[in-house]
Write a protein that holds these residues in place. Structure first.
Motif, PDB file in Angstrom:
ATOM      1  N   VAL A  46       0.852  -1.186   0.000  1.00 15.58           N
ATOM      2  CA  VAL A  46       0.000   0.000   0.000  1.00 15.58           C
ATOM      3  C   VAL A  46       0.888   1.236   0.000  1.00 15.58           C
ATOM      4  O   VAL A  46       1.834   1.325   0.801  1.00 15.58           O
ATOM      5  CB  VAL A  46      -0.930   0.023   1.230  1.00 15.58           C
ATOM      6  CG1 VAL A  46      -1.680   1.347   1.306  1.00 15.58           C
ATOM      7  CG2 VAL A  46      -1.904  -1.139   1.189  1.00 15.58           C
ATOM      8  N   CYS A  47       0.595   2.164  -0.916  1.00 13.89           N
ATOM      9  CA  CYS A  47       1.306   3.444  -0.880  1.00 13.89           C
ATOM     10  C   CYS A  47       0.340   4.548  -1.272  1.00 13.89           C
ATOM     11  O   CYS A  47      -0.497   4.388  -2.164  1.00 13.89           O
ATOM     12  CB  CYS A  47       2.528   3.441  -1.792  1.00 13.89           C
ATOM     13  SG  CYS A  47       2.222   2.965  -3.486  1.00 13.89           S
ATOM     14  N   ASP A  48       0.438   5.666  -0.569  1.00 18.44           N
ATOM     15  CA  ASP A  48      -0.401   6.826  -0.875  1.00 18.44           C
ATOM     16  C   ASP A  48       0.096   7.500  -2.141  1.00 18.44           C
ATOM     17  O   ASP A  48       1.212   7.275  -2.608  1.00 18.44           O
ATOM     18  CB  ASP A  48      -0.375   7.822   0.284  1.00 18.44           C
ATOM     19  CG  ASP A  48      -1.174   7.325   1.486  1.00 18.44           C
ATOM     20  OD1 ASP A  48      -1.981   6.407   1.310  1.00 18.44           O
ATOM     21  OD2 ASP A  48      -0.971   7.864   2.588  1.00 18.44           O
ATOM     22  N   THR A  49      -0.750   8.341  -2.693  1.00 14.23           N
ATOM     23  CA  THR A  49      -0.398   9.056  -3.908  1.00 14.23           C
ATOM     24  C   THR A  49      -0.898  10.487  -3.817  1.00 14.23           C
ATOM     25  O   THR A  49      -1.488  10.881  -2.799  1.00 14.23           O
ATOM     26  CB  THR A  49      -1.002   8.346  -5.145  1.00 14.23           C
ATOM     27  OG1 THR A  49      -0.469   8.937  -6.329  1.00 14.23           O
ATOM     28  CG2 THR A  49      -2.523   8.449  -5.166  1.00 14.23           C
ATOM     29  N   LEU A  50      -0.657  11.261  -4.843  1.00 17.87           N
ATOM     30  CA  LEU A  50      -1.161  12.629  -4.931  1.00 17.87           C
ATOM     31  C   LEU A  50      -2.067  12.677  -6.152  1.00 17.87           C
ATOM     32  O   LEU A  50      -1.595  12.610  -7.287  1.00 17.87           O
ATOM     33  CB  LEU A  50      -0.001  13.617  -5.064  1.00 17.87           C
ATOM     34  CG  LEU A  50      -0.368  15.106  -5.031  1.00 17.87           C
ATOM     35  CD1 LEU A  50      -1.063  15.468  -3.730  1.00 17.87           C
ATOM     36  CD2 LEU A  50       0.888  15.953  -5.213  1.00 17.87           C
ATOM     37  N   HIS A  51      -3.365  12.759  -5.911  1.00 22.26           N
ATOM     38  CA  HIS A  51      -4.365  12.630  -6.969  1.00 22.26           C
ATOM     39  C   HIS A  51      -5.605  13.396  -6.533  1.00 22.26           C
ATOM     40  O   HIS A  51      -5.937  13.411  -5.337  1.00 22.26           O
ATOM     41  CB  HIS A  51      -4.687  11.150  -7.187  1.00 22.26           C
ATOM     42  CG  HIS A  51      -5.517  10.853  -8.391  1.00 22.26           C
ATOM     43  ND1 HIS A  51      -6.882  11.042  -8.414  1.00 22.26           N
ATOM     44  CD2 HIS A  51      -5.185  10.363  -9.616  1.00 22.26           C
ATOM     45  CE1 HIS A  51      -7.347  10.701  -9.603  1.00 22.26           C
ATOM     46  NE2 HIS A  51      -6.356  10.283 -10.350  1.00 22.26           N
ATOM     47  N   GLY A 143       0.957  13.311   0.539  1.00 24.43           N
ATOM     48  CA  GLY A 143       1.057  12.564   1.778  1.00 24.43           C
ATOM     49  C   GLY A 143       1.870  11.298   1.634  1.00 24.43           C
ATOM     50  O   GLY A 143       1.728  10.364   2.416  1.00 24.43           O
ATOM     51  N   MET A 144       2.729  11.247   0.613  1.00 26.61           N
ATOM     52  CA  MET A 144       3.510  10.037   0.370  1.00 26.61           C
ATOM     53  C   MET A 144       4.690   9.977   1.320  1.00 26.61           C
ATOM     54  O   MET A 144       5.792  10.431   1.020  1.00 26.61           O
ATOM     55  CB  MET A 144       3.985  10.002  -1.087  1.00 26.61           C
ATOM     56  CG  MET A 144       4.627   8.676  -1.463  1.00 26.61           C
ATOM     57  SD  MET A 144       5.196   8.685  -3.159  1.00 26.61           S
ATOM     58  CE  MET A 144       6.052   7.111  -3.192  1.00 26.61           C
ATOM     59  N   GLU A 145       4.454   9.421   2.494  1.00 28.10           N
ATOM     60  CA  GLU A 145       5.459   9.422   3.547  1.00 28.10           C
ATOM     61  C   GLU A 145       6.114   8.061   3.752  1.00 28.10           C
ATOM     62  O   GLU A 145       7.141   7.966   4.419  1.00 28.10           O
ATOM     63  CB  GLU A 145       4.818   9.868   4.865  1.00 28.10           C
ATOM     64  CG  GLU A 145       4.243  11.281   4.795  1.00 28.10           C
ATOM     65  CD  GLU A 145       3.452  11.637   6.032  1.00 28.10           C
ATOM     66  OE1 GLU A 145       3.131  10.716   6.809  1.00 28.10           O
ATOM     67  OE2 GLU A 145       3.169  12.827   6.221  1.00 28.10           O
TER      68      GLU A 145
END
Length: 399
Positions: A46-51, A143-145
């Protein structure tokens, strides 16, 4: 006995440098760990993205299955489910991993572990790679930390010490490669979101030099909302942008569905182009988009009327001409757009919609491009437009 993962780490780095995506990285890593002696049956990342809509992506691997699944999740995901997850535990605790041999005791700790045990799995290892720092300007990327990866087994004894060590040893390489792949995807998403699809392709392929322009034939679309000044002035401030978004959405969808490209939003105004290698086909696509946009706004008006909310329609001008397509601006602040007399002309034609009380006006050039089509048009008259040398003969579809 320790498991040698040197070759796996080198493969991860080579694959990341080759530009392969997140799913390929997860699949290849899991398969190589399994071949090295780690008894994996499943892996999830799982990884966050900017969308503008999505919050992140989840990738999964299953031993013996050719099909893989990528799940996009939005900001409306279940917060309780996340709060009661091993990944959230890692985020909140600051721990580098969470290892469990599944048993009735772990069922009450995390509901997900109970599901795994019911499916015959025996061991669970959750890992995290945290990303530190920002760019030189102090700006990070959304928020991709971090990236989370869970590793699952059905071995009776779960994961052994050597197997856990092997997984932890590959995680920095995997995290670095995943970050590179994710950032590439984020860059393309940002470009498409703020520049449009075709412009994003050109900018991301390297067309960022100021002054470089390409001459193109295009159908030009210029629209704005009826009575926008009055409506926006009467709305509470916190309702202005939602109102605008609701009314812009069906217009943009209609343009994109017919192969058009939105180049610019100007308040309630939209400038779009339909590439016109074939002027006749492009003009028909633009008319189809106009009909779909008006239908979408009509549906929206009926829905909002039922909720006792205001709505409005569209003023639209369609024109055909040659434009220069490229970078305009200062040395370090550019706009990739269209310029030329035709752009000024379509804006002036759109401004005439109010004066002649027509929701859609077509230029003579556009009507000429429609020659032979089934569309019937009626003359509205000949007009001298401000800043346009040639008197324009304008038309509207004949109802």
């Amino acid at each position: 006995m320790a498991i040698d993962v040197g070759d796996i780490c080198r493969w991860i780095l080579d694959t990341g440098l080759a530009g392969d995506g997140e799913q390929a990285l997860l699949n290849g890593t899991a398969e190589r760990l399994r071949a090295a002696g780690v008894p994996l049956t499943r892996a999830n990342m799982v990884c966050d993205t900017l969308h503008p809509i999505l919050e992140g992506h989840a990738f999964r691997w299953r031993s013996g299955e050719d099909e893989t699944a990528v799940i996009a999740y939005g900001r409306d995901h279940d917060p309780d489910s996340w709060a009661n997850s091993p990944f959230n535990h890692l985020e909140q605790s600051g721990a580098p991993m969470l290892l469990r041999l599944l048993s009735p005791a772990t069922d009450s700790e995390f509901s997900y572990l109970a599901e795994l045990r019911a499916e015959g799995q025996t061991g669970y290892l959750a890992t995290i790679v945290r990303f530190g720092g920002t760019g030189g300007d102090g700006i990070g990327v959304g928020g991709m930390e971090c990236v989370y990866v869970s590793w699952i087994t059905d071995h009776p004894d779960g994961f052994g010490e050597a197997e856990v060590a092997a997984v932890l040893a590959i995680m920095p390489s995997l995290g670095l490669a995943m970050r590179a792949a994710s950032l590439s995807g984020i860059a393309h998403t940002i470009a498409r979101t703020y520049l449009g699809r075709d412009v994003a392709r050109q900018v991301m392929s390297g067309r960022i030099v100021r002054g470089v322009a390409e001459k193109r034939d295009a159908v030009l679309w210029f629209s704005d909302l009826r009575d926008w000044t009055r409506i926006s002035g009467s709305l509470p401030p916190d309702q202005v942008i939602p109102f605008l978004n609701d009314h812009v959405e069906p217009v943009v969808a209609a343009i994109h569905a017919e192969g058009g490209e939105v180049l610019k939003f100007m308040g309630d105004g939209i400038l779009a182009v339909f590439p016109a290698d074939d002027r006749h086909a492009a003009a028909e696509r633009a008319l189809a988009a106009a009909a779909a946009a008006r239908q979408g706004l009509g549906d929206l008006a009926r829905m909002r009327e039922g909720a006792d909310l205001p709505s409005t329609g569209l003023y639209l001008a369609l024109h055909v001409g040659s434009v220069f397509y490229g970078n305009v601006g200062g040395p370090d602040r550019l706009d990739f757009t269209v310029v030329g007399p035709a752009v000024n002309e379509v804006a002036r034609i759109a401004a005439m919609c109010r004066s002649v009380d027509r929701s859609l006006l077509l230029s003579q050039a556009f009507v000429d491009a429609l020659d032979g089509a089934d569309q019937q048009v009626a003359s509205v008259g000949r007009f001298a437009l401000r800043g346009v040398e040639v008197v324009q003969h304008l038309y509207t579809p004949d109802a």
